[in-house]
Write a protein that holds these residues in place. Structure first.
Motif, PDB file in Angstrom:
ATOM      1  N   GLU A 384      -9.624  12.557 -11.179  1.00  0.00           N
ATOM      2  CA  GLU A 384      -9.192  12.165 -12.531  1.00  0.00           C
ATOM      3  C   GLU A 384     -10.320  12.373 -13.540  1.00  0.00           C
ATOM      4  O   GLU A 384     -10.083  12.801 -14.670  1.00  0.00           O
ATOM      5  CB  GLU A 384      -8.693  10.721 -12.518  1.00  0.00           C
ATOM      6  CG  GLU A 384      -7.461  10.590 -11.632  1.00  0.00           C
ATOM      7  CD  GLU A 384      -6.825   9.208 -11.625  1.00  0.00           C
ATOM      8  OE1 GLU A 384      -6.849   8.516 -12.646  1.00  0.00           O
ATOM      9  OE2 GLU A 384      -6.284   8.831 -10.558  1.00  0.00           O
ATOM     10  N   MET A 407      -5.201   5.156 -17.589  1.00  0.00           N
ATOM     11  CA  MET A 407      -6.508   5.784 -17.410  1.00  0.00           C
ATOM     12  C   MET A 407      -6.690   7.122 -18.145  1.00  0.00           C
ATOM     13  O   MET A 407      -7.821   7.438 -18.546  1.00  0.00           O
ATOM     14  CB  MET A 407      -6.808   5.975 -15.918  1.00  0.00           C
ATOM     15  CG  MET A 407      -7.002   4.682 -15.147  1.00  0.00           C
ATOM     16  SD  MET A 407      -8.224   3.573 -15.893  1.00  0.00           S
ATOM     17  CE  MET A 407      -9.745   4.437 -15.512  1.00  0.00           C
ATOM     18  N   ILE A 435       3.427   2.584 -21.603  1.00  0.00           N
ATOM     19  CA  ILE A 435       3.412   3.767 -20.724  1.00  0.00           C
ATOM     20  C   ILE A 435       4.777   4.460 -20.779  1.00  0.00           C
ATOM     21  O   ILE A 435       5.065   5.354 -20.011  1.00  0.00           O
ATOM     22  CB  ILE A 435       3.049   3.414 -19.266  1.00  0.00           C
ATOM     23  CG1 ILE A 435       4.088   2.470 -18.639  1.00  0.00           C
ATOM     24  CG2 ILE A 435       1.659   2.835 -19.175  1.00  0.00           C
ATOM     25  CD1 ILE A 435       4.079   2.500 -17.125  1.00  0.00           C
ATOM     26  N   ASP A 436       5.624   4.025 -21.708  1.00  0.00           N
ATOM     27  CA  ASP A 436       6.951   4.636 -21.869  1.00  0.00           C
ATOM     28  C   ASP A 436       6.911   5.726 -22.940  1.00  0.00           C
ATOM     29  O   ASP A 436       6.107   5.680 -23.859  1.00  0.00           O
ATOM     30  CB  ASP A 436       7.987   3.561 -22.251  1.00  0.00           C
ATOM     31  CG  ASP A 436       7.474   2.619 -23.335  1.00  0.00           C
ATOM     32  OD1 ASP A 436       6.290   2.710 -23.699  1.00  0.00           O
ATOM     33  OD2 ASP A 436       8.259   1.785 -23.814  1.00  0.00           O
ATOM     34  N   GLY A 458      -0.540   9.719 -16.219  1.00  0.00           N
ATOM     35  CA  GLY A 458      -0.515   9.177 -14.858  1.00  0.00           C
ATOM     36  C   GLY A 458       0.889   9.275 -14.255  1.00  0.00           C
ATOM     37  O   GLY A 458       1.870   9.489 -14.984  1.00  0.00           O
ATOM     38  N   LEU A 460       2.953   7.011 -12.886  1.00  0.00           N
ATOM     39  CA  LEU A 460       3.981   6.022 -13.263  1.00  0.00           C
ATOM     40  C   LEU A 460       4.509   6.294 -14.670  1.00  0.00           C
ATOM     41  O   LEU A 460       5.713   6.182 -14.928  1.00  0.00           O
ATOM     42  CB  LEU A 460       3.430   4.590 -13.188  1.00  0.00           C
ATOM     43  CG  LEU A 460       3.198   3.977 -11.808  1.00  0.00           C
ATOM     44  CD1 LEU A 460       2.906   2.482 -11.944  1.00  0.00           C
ATOM     45  CD2 LEU A 460       4.372   4.193 -10.874  1.00  0.00           C
ATOM     46  N   HIS A 464       8.306   7.188 -15.640  1.00  0.00           N
ATOM     47  CA  HIS A 464       8.968   6.359 -16.638  1.00  0.00           C
ATOM     48  C   HIS A 464       9.753   7.209 -17.643  1.00  0.00           C
ATOM     49  O   HIS A 464      10.801   6.808 -18.142  1.00  0.00           O
ATOM     50  CB  HIS A 464       7.901   5.535 -17.368  1.00  0.00           C
ATOM     51  CG  HIS A 464       8.370   4.219 -17.889  1.00  0.00           C
ATOM     52  ND1 HIS A 464       9.359   4.102 -18.843  1.00  0.00           N
ATOM     53  CD2 HIS A 464       7.996   2.951 -17.596  1.00  0.00           C
ATOM     54  CE1 HIS A 464       9.557   2.820 -19.115  1.00  0.00           C
ATOM     55  NE2 HIS A 464       8.755   2.097 -18.364  1.00  0.00           N
ATOM     56  N   ASN A 486      -1.943   9.339  -8.533  1.00  0.00           N
ATOM     57  CA  ASN A 486      -2.652   8.471  -7.579  1.00  0.00           C
ATOM     58  C   ASN A 486      -1.659   7.505  -6.942  1.00  0.00           C
ATOM     59  O   ASN A 486      -2.033   6.450  -6.448  1.00  0.00           O
ATOM     60  CB  ASN A 486      -3.816   7.739  -8.255  1.00  0.00           C
ATOM     61  CG  ASN A 486      -3.366   7.020  -9.525  1.00  0.00           C
ATOM     62  OD1 ASN A 486      -2.212   6.582  -9.617  1.00  0.00           O
ATOM     63  ND2 ASN A 486      -4.251   6.873 -10.485  1.00  0.00           N
ATOM     64  N   GLY A 488       0.785   5.422  -8.086  1.00  0.00           N
ATOM     65  CA  GLY A 488       0.859   4.046  -8.585  1.00  0.00           C
ATOM     66  C   GLY A 488      -0.004   3.846  -9.809  1.00  0.00           C
ATOM     67  O   GLY A 488      -0.515   4.808 -10.390  1.00  0.00           O
ATOM     68  N   GLY A 489      -0.149   2.601 -10.198  1.00  0.00           N
ATOM     69  CA  GLY A 489      -0.928   2.260 -11.390  1.00  0.00           C
ATOM     70  C   GLY A 489      -2.400   2.135 -11.045  1.00  0.00           C
ATOM     71  O   GLY A 489      -2.864   1.078 -10.606  1.00  0.00           O
ATOM     72  N   GLY A 490      -3.142   3.232 -11.274  1.00  0.00           N
ATOM     73  CA  GLY A 490      -4.556   3.259 -10.901  1.00  0.00           C
ATOM     74  C   GLY A 490      -5.384   2.242 -11.674  1.00  0.00           C
ATOM     75  O   GLY A 490      -6.371   1.717 -11.179  1.00  0.00           O
ATOM     76  N   ILE A 491      -4.961   1.952 -12.879  1.00  0.00           N
ATOM     77  CA  ILE A 491      -5.770   1.081 -13.740  1.00  0.00           C
ATOM     78  C   ILE A 491      -5.931  -0.324 -13.145  1.00  0.00           C
ATOM     79  O   ILE A 491      -6.957  -0.979 -13.327  1.00  0.00           O
ATOM     80  CB  ILE A 491      -5.153   1.001 -15.160  1.00  0.00           C
ATOM     81  CG1 ILE A 491      -6.205   0.484 -16.152  1.00  0.00           C
ATOM     82  CG2 ILE A 491      -3.896   0.145 -15.194  1.00  0.00           C
ATOM     83  CD1 ILE A 491      -5.822   0.699 -17.592  1.00  0.00           C
TER      84      ILE A 491
HETATM   85  C1  LIG Z   1       6.303   0.115 -20.990  1.00  0.00           C
HETATM   86  C2  LIG Z   1       5.118  -0.471 -20.293  1.00  0.00           C
HETATM   87  N1  LIG Z   1       5.314  -1.118 -19.126  1.00  0.00           N
HETATM   88  C3  LIG Z   1       4.251  -1.620 -18.447  1.00  0.00           C
HETATM   89  C4  LIG Z   1       2.984  -1.484 -18.951  1.00  0.00           C
HETATM   90  C5  LIG Z   1       1.808  -2.053 -18.167  1.00  0.00           C
HETATM   91  N2  LIG Z   1       0.995  -0.954 -17.585  1.00  0.00           N
HETATM   92  C6  LIG Z   1      -0.152  -0.550 -18.145  1.00  0.00           C
HETATM   93  S1  LIG Z   1      -0.898   0.651 -17.310  1.00  0.00           S
HETATM   94  C7  LIG Z   1       0.300   0.653 -16.130  1.00  0.00           C
HETATM   95  C8  LIG Z   1       0.196   1.588 -14.947  1.00  0.00           C
HETATM   96  C9  LIG Z   1       0.293   3.007 -15.341  1.00  0.00           C
HETATM   97  O1  LIG Z   1       0.213   3.834 -14.217  1.00  0.00           O
HETATM   98  P1  LIG Z   1       0.027   5.403 -14.351  1.00  0.00           P
HETATM   99  O2  LIG Z   1       0.830   5.915 -15.475  1.00  0.00           O
HETATM  100  O3  LIG Z   1       0.270   6.016 -13.028  1.00  0.00           O
HETATM  101  O4  LIG Z   1      -1.489   5.583 -14.798  1.00  0.00           O
HETATM  102  P2  LIG Z   1      -2.839   5.169 -14.037  1.00  0.00           P
HETATM  103  O5  LIG Z   1      -2.985   3.677 -14.196  1.00  0.00           O
HETATM  104  O6  LIG Z   1      -2.727   5.564 -12.616  1.00  0.00           O
HETATM  105  O7  LIG Z   1      -3.891   5.904 -14.797  1.00  0.00           O
HETATM  106  C10 LIG Z   1       1.284  -0.279 -16.412  1.00  0.00           C
HETATM  107  C11 LIG Z   1       2.473  -0.520 -15.576  1.00  0.00           C
HETATM  108  C12 LIG Z   1       2.835  -0.827 -20.192  1.00  0.00           C
HETATM  109  N3  LIG Z   1       1.660  -0.664 -20.780  1.00  0.00           N
HETATM  110  N4  LIG Z   1       3.910  -0.310 -20.819  1.00  0.00           N
END
Ligand SMILES: Cc1ncc(C[n+]2csc(CCOP(=O)(O)OP(=O)(O)O)c2C)c(N)n1
Length: 582
Positions: A384, A407, A435-436, A458, A460, A464, A486, A488-491
């Motif tokens: 990453e 991230m 993240i939407d 990312g 997730l 989404h 990764n 899942g939610g790496g953060i």
């Molecule tokens: C609509 C929405 N739902 C939930 C969250 C909480 N949230 C923040 S980061 C994250 C995980 C994101 O995962 P990914 O897109 O795979 O990125 P990574 O963390 O792996 O970089 C979530 C669920 C959010 N910010 N917005």
């Protein structure tokens, strides 16, 4: 005129008035109740209509378009939950002060609260997130035609006013909905005689004045003259010109500048990334500015806020182009409403060059860069961090970047290289940091800029907004997506909750085990999954050369990603401490 003709004409006038304001992009979702509006937009010679089976994607696309053009698109949908699907984009547009026009069709008065099909409470549905909302009457010649046009004019003015944002026009229609041939003349149109002879809107509103207030310029100038140490923060800025003005000011007064990834300064070859310095606690303790000036919007990194809370400077000045409160830490001592670039220019013209506070930044940045570059060696696995760093150096000229939340936006903020010949406009959704809708926003960004865009996202966030991959096919300027998978939610691995192992993986990490290759296939998109840095660089170069949209998947693990971030940041901390605090 009969009822059908009135309905047809009513919708035609609405669309025509938007077009006269230069608002020609209609993002339409299919439905029946919206038929009069859809047809009016589709048959107007000067509109561009883009169809969105998913209203949520339509909303985010319109948001991305507004981010890159400063202009709203008109969102058109049918009644019911279709409207509610705009909500996330409305929240982001409102929080990020982006113009947006929602023209939602509704059932007529007699069907409301009567258990009629596909009928919900639509008026005011977006609550506090609109700058204005209005309930139109059912089409009727009893309503003066001028009042209809004036309502559209006010909607446009409210959406693009002092604080740009969403405006909701709820438009009920009674059946039949299908358009008919209009009569050549009708008494209802008599009051629009002058309007019909020209192509201007009925009423044009003045643009908000964002000139720097002279008294504030003088006050800040005096602060700077008395300041023994000034620190400049550049938050979200919309144009390279604004960015240039803020950077010039910092150089002119010899103040260190921290430039956020959304400031359009982060990639400037003259910017020395203070992101790295902030990792050193010792640095934060030693460098204690008495004056901080923040230009523009929010900052992605949390360390500048941490530093300012620790420094407790005497003056914290915020310069932003709207009257909303911008003070998350409640330490702002002067809040100025002005275009940030214009204010920086006004200040630079009237401020003597101060004592240079040049920190020994060049050496720190050089060594830090070498540490990051070590992770980017051609045969090493692409990660990453290396993906963000390599990408920042490979973005083609005349293309833009969009960074999804979590991230990707942070990695680019922290590890991007400074480009020498290309400074891509960088978009983010940091109003509410969802993240939407990140794919749809990036697609709208590309449409508005009329440039190819690269999205770093990312897995997730990608999942989404999966159905927005349909948008890529029809974009004239390709969207290239790089997915950090990764699983899942790496953060969340960076948060203390990661220690609670009984719930962490299932309730926070949330691996989804879906196949990105198959998703690419489903939507007819080019796909690659390079494993090394060299493979990633050549895959990205090939994708750019192809002129086509596509997806590059970077497969990684959350555990390795966490470990790599920790190792690299520890090494950077050592470098900073050695140079600045030794
Ligand atoms: C609509 C929405 N739902 C939930 C969250 C909480 N949230 C923040 S980061 C994250 C995980 C994101 O995962 P990914 O897109 O795979 O990125 P990574 O963390 O792996 O970089 C979530 C669920 C959010 N910010 N917005």
């Amino acid at each position: 005129m009969n009822h059908r003709q009135t309905t047809t004409l009513w919708s035609t006038l609405i669309v025509e008035e938007f077009v006269r304001h230069g608002i020609t992009l209609f993002c339409i979702s299919p439905g029946s109740r919206s038929t009069p509006l859809t047809i009016a937009a589709a048959r107007h010679a000067k509109t561009e209509c883009i169809m969105f089976p998913d209203e949520r994607a339509g909303g985010f696309f319109a948001l991305g378009y507004a981010k890159s053009t400063g202009k709203p698109a008109v969102l058109v949908c049918t009644s019911g939950t279709a409207v509610a699907n705009y909500y996330p984009a409305v929240v982001e547009a409102s929080s990020d002060n982006r113009p947006m026009l929602l023209l939602t069709a509704d059932r007529p008065f007699e069907l409301i609260d009567a258990e009629a099909n596909q009928t919900i409470r639509q008026p005011g549905i977006f609550g506090a997130y609109t700058r204005w909302n209005v309930q139109l009457p059912e089409p009727s010649t009893a309503i003066p035609a001028r009042s209809l046009l004036s309502t559209i004019d006010h909607a446009v003015a409210s959406s693009m006013g002092e604080v740009p944002g969403p405006v909701h026009i709820n438009a009920p229609f009674r059946e039949p909905l299908e358009p008919v041939e209009l009569p050549g003349e009708d008494p209802w149109l008599l009051q629009l005689e002058a309007w019909r002879k020209n192509s201007a809107p009925l009423c044009i509103s003045s643009q908000p004045d964002r000139l720097p207030p002279e008294d504030s310029v003088q006050r800040v100038r005096k602060l700077l003259e008395r300041s023994s140490s000034t620190f400049i923060l550049a938050g979200q800025l919309d144009s390279p010109e604004e960015a240039e003005a803020v950077l010039e000011l910092a150089k002119g007064i010899g103040a260190p500048i921290y430039a956020d990834i959304s400031s359009q300064i982060r990639f400037h070859p003259e910017y020395l990334p203070l992101q790295h310095l902030m990792l050193s606690e010792e640095f934060m303790d030693r460098f204690r500015p008495d004056t901080v000036i923040h230009f523009g919007g929010k900052i992605v990194g949390k360390l500048p806020g941490v530093a300012i809370r620790r420094w407790k400077p005497e003056h914290v000045v915020v310069v932003k182009n709207h009257p909303k409160r911008f003070d998350p830490d409640h330490n702002v001592t002067m809040s100025i409403q002005s275009a940030p670039g214009a204010f920086a220019r006004a200040l630079a013209n009237r401020t003597r060059a101060g004592v240079s506070h040049a920190l020994a930044l060049e050496a720190v940045c050089r060594e830090t860069r070498m540490e990051i570059d070590r992770l980017c060696s051609p045969d090493a696995p692409v990660t990453e961090i290396s993906a963000a760093s390599i990408l920042s150096g490979k973005l083609p000229r005349k293309s833009a970047l969009f960074l999804a939340n979590s991230m990707p936006v942070r990695d680019m903020d922290n590890y991007a290289a400074n480009l020498n010949d290309s400074r891509p406009l960088t978009g983010v959704n940091r109003g509410a940091s969802g993240i939407d809708g990140n794919i749809a926003t990036a697609a709208g960004f590309a449409r508005g800029l009329r440039q190819p865009v690269t999205l770093l996202i990312g897995d997730l966030s990608f999942l989404h907004d999966l159905n927005s991959l349909t948008l890529l096919r029809d974009l004239r300027h390709p969207l290239r997506i790089i997915v950090n998978n990764n699983n899942g939610g790496g953060i969340f691995s960076f948060l203390p909750i990661a220690g609670q192992t009984d719930v962490f993986e299932t309730h926070f990490g949330t691996p989804q085990h879906f196949c990105i290759r198959s998703a690419a296939e489903t939507f007819g998109l080019a796909y690659d999954n390079p494993s090394t840095n060299a493979g990633f660089a050549s895959s990205y170069a090939d994708l750019c050369r192809s002129g086509q949209p596509g997806i590059i998947e970077i497969t990684g693990s959350r555990a390795n990603n966490l470990a790599e971030h920790r190792r690299l940041n520890a090494r950077i901390r050592t470098i900073v401490d050695r140079h600045l605090c030794g």
